[in-house]
Design a protein around this motif. Structure first.
Motif, PDB file in Angstrom:
ATOM      1  N   ARG A  39     -48.937 -22.867   7.217  1.00  0.00           N
ATOM      2  CA  ARG A  39     -48.224 -23.072   8.484  1.00  0.00           C
ATOM      3  C   ARG A  39     -46.968 -22.213   8.511  1.00  0.00           C
ATOM      4  O   ARG A  39     -46.413 -21.883   7.464  1.00  0.00           O
ATOM      5  CB  ARG A  39     -47.845 -24.547   8.669  1.00  0.00           C
ATOM      6  CG  ARG A  39     -49.042 -25.485   8.713  1.00  0.00           C
ATOM      7  CD  ARG A  39     -48.640 -26.938   8.896  1.00  0.00           C
ATOM      8  NE  ARG A  39     -49.803 -27.821   8.760  1.00  0.00           N
ATOM      9  CZ  ARG A  39     -49.748 -29.154   8.854  1.00  0.00           C
ATOM     10  NH1 ARG A  39     -48.576 -29.745   9.064  1.00  0.00           N
ATOM     11  NH2 ARG A  39     -50.841 -29.874   8.729  1.00  0.00           N
ATOM     12  N   ILE A  40     -46.543 -21.870   9.724  1.00  0.00           N
ATOM     13  CA  ILE A  40     -45.323 -21.106   9.939  1.00  0.00           C
ATOM     14  C   ILE A  40     -44.385 -21.932  10.810  1.00  0.00           C
ATOM     15  O   ILE A  40     -44.804 -22.496  11.818  1.00  0.00           O
ATOM     16  CB  ILE A  40     -45.608 -19.750  10.622  1.00  0.00           C
ATOM     17  CG1 ILE A  40     -46.643 -18.951   9.830  1.00  0.00           C
ATOM     18  CG2 ILE A  40     -44.313 -18.960  10.802  1.00  0.00           C
ATOM     19  CD1 ILE A  40     -46.197 -18.525   8.460  1.00  0.00           C
ATOM     20  N   LEU A  46     -35.962 -26.471  14.210  1.00  0.00           N
ATOM     21  CA  LEU A  46     -37.189 -26.588  13.442  1.00  0.00           C
ATOM     22  C   LEU A  46     -38.358 -26.826  14.383  1.00  0.00           C
ATOM     23  O   LEU A  46     -38.369 -27.766  15.171  1.00  0.00           O
ATOM     24  CB  LEU A  46     -37.084 -27.749  12.447  1.00  0.00           C
ATOM     25  CG  LEU A  46     -38.312 -27.953  11.552  1.00  0.00           C
ATOM     26  CD1 LEU A  46     -38.502 -26.764  10.628  1.00  0.00           C
ATOM     27  CD2 LEU A  46     -38.185 -29.238  10.750  1.00  0.00           C
ATOM     28  N   LYS A  47     -39.339 -25.926  14.298  1.00  0.00           N
ATOM     29  CA  LYS A  47     -40.502 -26.044  15.176  1.00  0.00           C
ATOM     30  C   LYS A  47     -41.680 -25.336  14.529  1.00  0.00           C
ATOM     31  O   LYS A  47     -41.554 -24.219  14.038  1.00  0.00           O
ATOM     32  CB  LYS A  47     -40.206 -25.417  16.537  1.00  0.00           C
ATOM     33  CG  LYS A  47     -41.343 -25.541  17.535  1.00  0.00           C
ATOM     34  CD  LYS A  47     -40.980 -24.921  18.879  1.00  0.00           C
ATOM     35  CE  LYS A  47     -42.127 -25.062  19.875  1.00  0.00           C
ATOM     36  NZ  LYS A  47     -41.786 -24.448  21.186  1.00  0.00           N
ATOM     37  N   GLU A  48     -42.825 -25.995  14.520  1.00  0.00           N
ATOM     38  CA  GLU A  48     -44.024 -25.356  14.014  1.00  0.00           C
ATOM     39  C   GLU A  48     -44.479 -24.284  14.996  1.00  0.00           C
ATOM     40  O   GLU A  48     -44.687 -24.551  16.180  1.00  0.00           O
ATOM     41  CB  GLU A  48     -45.137 -26.387  13.811  1.00  0.00           C
ATOM     42  CG  GLU A  48     -46.402 -25.782  13.203  1.00  0.00           C
ATOM     43  CD  GLU A  48     -47.497 -26.815  12.995  1.00  0.00           C
ATOM     44  OE1 GLU A  48     -48.620 -26.579  13.493  1.00  0.00           O
ATOM     45  OE2 GLU A  48     -47.238 -27.841  12.339  1.00  0.00           O
ATOM     46  N   LYS A  49     -44.661 -23.048  14.486  1.00  0.00           N
ATOM     47  CA  LYS A  49     -45.043 -21.929  15.338  1.00  0.00           C
ATOM     48  C   LYS A  49     -46.545 -21.663  15.284  1.00  0.00           C
ATOM     49  O   LYS A  49     -47.133 -21.192  16.258  1.00  0.00           O
ATOM     50  CB  LYS A  49     -44.285 -20.663  14.933  1.00  0.00           C
ATOM     51  CG  LYS A  49     -42.771 -20.794  14.966  1.00  0.00           C
ATOM     52  CD  LYS A  49     -42.255 -21.074  16.359  1.00  0.00           C
ATOM     53  CE  LYS A  49     -42.431 -19.907  17.295  1.00  0.00           C
ATOM     54  NZ  LYS A  49     -41.814 -20.143  18.612  1.00  0.00           N
ATOM     55  N   SER A 423     -39.172 -31.698   3.400  1.00  0.00           N
ATOM     56  CA  SER A 423     -38.010 -31.925   4.264  1.00  0.00           C
ATOM     57  C   SER A 423     -37.238 -30.636   4.515  1.00  0.00           C
ATOM     58  O   SER A 423     -37.284 -29.696   3.721  1.00  0.00           O
ATOM     59  CB  SER A 423     -37.074 -32.975   3.653  1.00  0.00           C
ATOM     60  OG  SER A 423     -36.597 -32.538   2.392  1.00  0.00           O
ATOM     61  N   CYS A 424     -36.527 -30.610   5.637  1.00  0.00           N
ATOM     62  CA  CYS A 424     -35.714 -29.461   6.027  1.00  0.00           C
ATOM     63  C   CYS A 424     -34.333 -29.956   6.429  1.00  0.00           C
ATOM     64  O   CYS A 424     -34.199 -30.890   7.222  1.00  0.00           O
ATOM     65  CB  CYS A 424     -36.372 -28.727   7.198  1.00  0.00           C
ATOM     66  SG  CYS A 424     -35.408 -27.325   7.824  1.00  0.00           S
ATOM     67  N   LYS A 444     -38.453 -34.052   8.459  1.00  0.00           N
ATOM     68  CA  LYS A 444     -39.621 -33.859   7.615  1.00  0.00           C
ATOM     69  C   LYS A 444     -40.576 -32.919   8.350  1.00  0.00           C
ATOM     70  O   LYS A 444     -41.149 -33.280   9.374  1.00  0.00           O
ATOM     71  CB  LYS A 444     -40.315 -35.198   7.341  1.00  0.00           C
ATOM     72  CG  LYS A 444     -39.626 -36.059   6.304  1.00  0.00           C
ATOM     73  CD  LYS A 444     -40.061 -35.655   4.911  1.00  0.00           C
ATOM     74  CE  LYS A 444     -39.661 -36.691   3.880  1.00  0.00           C
ATOM     75  NZ  LYS A 444     -40.152 -36.348   2.522  1.00  0.00           N
ATOM     76  N   PHE A 445     -40.744 -31.685   7.838  1.00  0.00           N
ATOM     77  CA  PHE A 445     -41.662 -30.769   8.498  1.00  0.00           C
ATOM     78  C   PHE A 445     -43.105 -31.045   8.097  1.00  0.00           C
ATOM     79  O   PHE A 445     -44.029 -30.612   8.775  1.00  0.00           O
ATOM     80  CB  PHE A 445     -41.281 -29.316   8.218  1.00  0.00           C
ATOM     81  CG  PHE A 445     -41.395 -28.870   6.787  1.00  0.00           C
ATOM     82  CD1 PHE A 445     -42.584 -28.344   6.308  1.00  0.00           C
ATOM     83  CD2 PHE A 445     -40.317 -28.973   5.923  1.00  0.00           C
ATOM     84  CE1 PHE A 445     -42.693 -27.917   4.991  1.00  0.00           C
ATOM     85  CE2 PHE A 445     -40.407 -28.546   4.612  1.00  0.00           C
ATOM     86  CZ  PHE A 445     -41.603 -28.032   4.129  1.00  0.00           C
ATOM     87  N   LEU A 446     -43.283 -31.759   6.988  1.00  0.00           N
ATOM     88  CA  LEU A 446     -44.625 -32.187   6.579  1.00  0.00           C
ATOM     89  C   LEU A 446     -44.661 -33.704   6.516  1.00  0.00           C
ATOM     90  O   LEU A 446     -44.596 -34.298   5.451  1.00  0.00           O
ATOM     91  CB  LEU A 446     -44.987 -31.593   5.211  1.00  0.00           C
ATOM     92  CG  LEU A 446     -45.458 -30.142   5.153  1.00  0.00           C
ATOM     93  CD1 LEU A 446     -45.874 -29.789   3.740  1.00  0.00           C
ATOM     94  CD2 LEU A 446     -46.629 -29.914   6.110  1.00  0.00           C
ATOM     95  N   LYS A 447     -44.749 -34.325   7.650  1.00  0.00           N
ATOM     96  CA  LYS A 447     -44.809 -35.783   7.683  1.00  0.00           C
ATOM     97  C   LYS A 447     -46.163 -36.278   7.232  1.00  0.00           C
ATOM     98  O   LYS A 447     -46.304 -37.263   6.524  1.00  0.00           O
ATOM     99  CB  LYS A 447     -44.516 -36.291   9.100  1.00  0.00           C
ATOM    100  CG  LYS A 447     -43.120 -35.950   9.593  1.00  0.00           C
ATOM    101  CD  LYS A 447     -42.920 -36.444  11.014  1.00  0.00           C
ATOM    102  CE  LYS A 447     -41.526 -36.063  11.516  1.00  0.00           C
ATOM    103  NZ  LYS A 447     -41.318 -36.491  12.920  1.00  0.00           N
TER     104      LYS A 447
END
Length: 451
Positions: A39-40, A46-49, A423-424, A444-447
């Motif tokens: 993932r990017i 913070l946002k998943e692209k 986490s970020c 948490k970018f990977l919840k």
């Protein structure tokens, strides 16, 4: 931050399935390698692209090239998507691998520039032209380098490569723009493989911005540079490429050696234009900053007294500050440059930055560049080195009890931290007062990897 292999720093808090996390060249994005794809993310906000899920394996290295559509992937985890001895250049616009480089042993790290691919094995570093059919320019030998330590400048005009030397604690510095090609007739006795294949025989198109945001505008330039620039005849080492006529093209260049530490290297970083190199040893108490052109020691920065594992070192955009993360869970921020001439700084928007005094400990007094020093530093020629070291002017502690990497955010005076627990963090530091930083954001970018 390669998390695919257990280490002394592994923690029960590590996010299941997370194999890799790493920033792009300007710390505006970061990539996550998973046991089911990659993932990017945009850092701030913070946002998943994008995400790519694979049903048949994991990715242990995801190297970005700013925000363009090309990525370098290496398979990893319990069920690797690709063999760990291969580097795949992935085109996200086509959603497939377009170039493959194969080696005789496991790939430890990969770095990209717009014109170069750098691949690190346990005892070798390979440099290629970044094109549809990558041409190997050089092979360098190193001491055992299981961590895959390497650093590559991102400036369009300066291509400085730093990696461990062949002796413990040494750093090799190479200017990739000084390769010189000569031709000789010799036998090929190289013990390296690297073979490569491509889905196309033409040159790559211009970089396109698959993960762009409105606040960034990286230059779109082609990754075609089939002729290395010639600035000298070179003296050290060579890489042989035999053509159909049996002659060998020999690429030579100068290699500078910096004896940086007495112990084994643990972390390595260069600034964007490659003029500075920062390193730490396995002891982890000192960070040393060198001038890459002369090898001169510019700064000796003290993280602490106790032994620590340094996870990351990062320069800010204008190379006036440095941030460092370690297994102590604390991120330290150091100043690197002093005031110039008329009292103004060479960095924009921080004119009064270095005039402030930072005192957080009665035994530590401010140095001319804003970092703290021992009040006995005036006796540095008589006392042990500890008393002449510079200490961080600002710091903060992350909650997560796990590995983390840090970098300077796109917003002024901010630090972004990515942790192995998924986490970020975003912290704000005060350039006038220093001291404890303020946490502005935590996510948490990977919840859940199934989300």
């Amino acid at each position: 931050m390669n998390l695919s292999k257990p280490s002394s720093s592994s923690s029960a808090a590590d996010a299941p399935g997370l194999l890799y996390a790493g920033f792009n060249q300007n710390f505006g994005c970061f990539a996550a390698g998973l046991d089911s794809g990659f993932r990017i993310y945009n850092c701030d906000p913070l946002k998943e692209k994008m995400r790519k899920d694979f049903e048949d394996g994991g990715i242990s290295i995801v190297e970005m090239l700013f925000r363009c559509n090309y990525l370098a992937l290496v398979g990893g985890g319990k069920n690797p998507k690709y063999p760990p001895n291969k580097v795949i250049i992935w085109d996200d616009l086509k959603s497939k691998g377009i170039v493959e480089l194969e080696f005789r042993s496991e790939v430890k790290n990969v770095k990209l520039r717009r014109d170069r691919i750098v691949v690190v094995l346990s005892n070798k570093v390979f440099v290629y032209v970044f094109s549809a059919n990558p041409q190997k320019l050089h092979t360098f030998e190193t001491i055992d380098n299981d961590k895959g330590l390497v650093a590559l400048s991102s400036s369009q005009n300066q291509a400085i490569l730093a990696f461990p030397g062949r002796q413990k604690g040494h750093i090799q510095i190479v200017d990739l723009n000084t390769f010189h090609a000569t031709t000789a007739v010799t036998s090929n006795n190289s013990n390296t493989l690297p073979t490569h294949s491509s889905s196309t025989t033409s040159s790559f198109p211009h970089h396109r911005h698959s993960f762009s945001s409105s606040s960034h505008n990286d230059h779109q330039i082609p990754i075609m540079d089939r002729r290395p620039s010639v600035t000298n005849t070179g003296k050290i080492k060579n890489s042989n490429s035999i053509n159909s006529s049996g002659s060998t093209t020999v690429m030579t260049t100068n290699v500078s050696i910096i004896p940086a530490h007495s112990g084994k290297l643990s972390c390595l970083s260069v600034n964007s234009d490659g003029s500075k190199c920062a390193s730490a040893s396995e002891k982890g108490t000192l960070i040393r900053v060198f001038d890459t052109s002369s090898g001169k020691l510019l700064n000796e920065l003290r993280r602490g007294v106790d032994r620590a594992e340094i996870y990351s070192i990062a320069f800010n955009q204008d190379s006036t500050r440095l941030c460092v993360s370690s297994d102590k869970g604390t991120v330290h921020i150091f100043n690197l440059d002093a005031i110039f001439g008329n009292g103004t700084s060479n960095s924009p928007n921080i004119e009064s930055y270095y005039t402030e005094k930072v005192v957080n400990n009665p035994m530590l007094s401010p140095s001319p560049i804003g970092n703290r020093q021992s009040s006995f530093s005036f006796m540095k020629d008589l006392l042990p080195k500890y008393f002449s070291s510079e200490w961080s002017f600002a710091h903060f502690k992350v909650i997560a009890d796990c590995r983390c990497i840090c970098g300077f955010g796109q917003e002024v005076n901010t630090i972004i931290v990515i942790c192995a627990d998924g986490s970020c963090y975003k912290f704000l530091f005060d350039p006038r007062k220093g001291g404890e930083c303020v946490r502005e954001h935590y996510t948490k970018f990977l919840k859940d990897l199934d989300e």
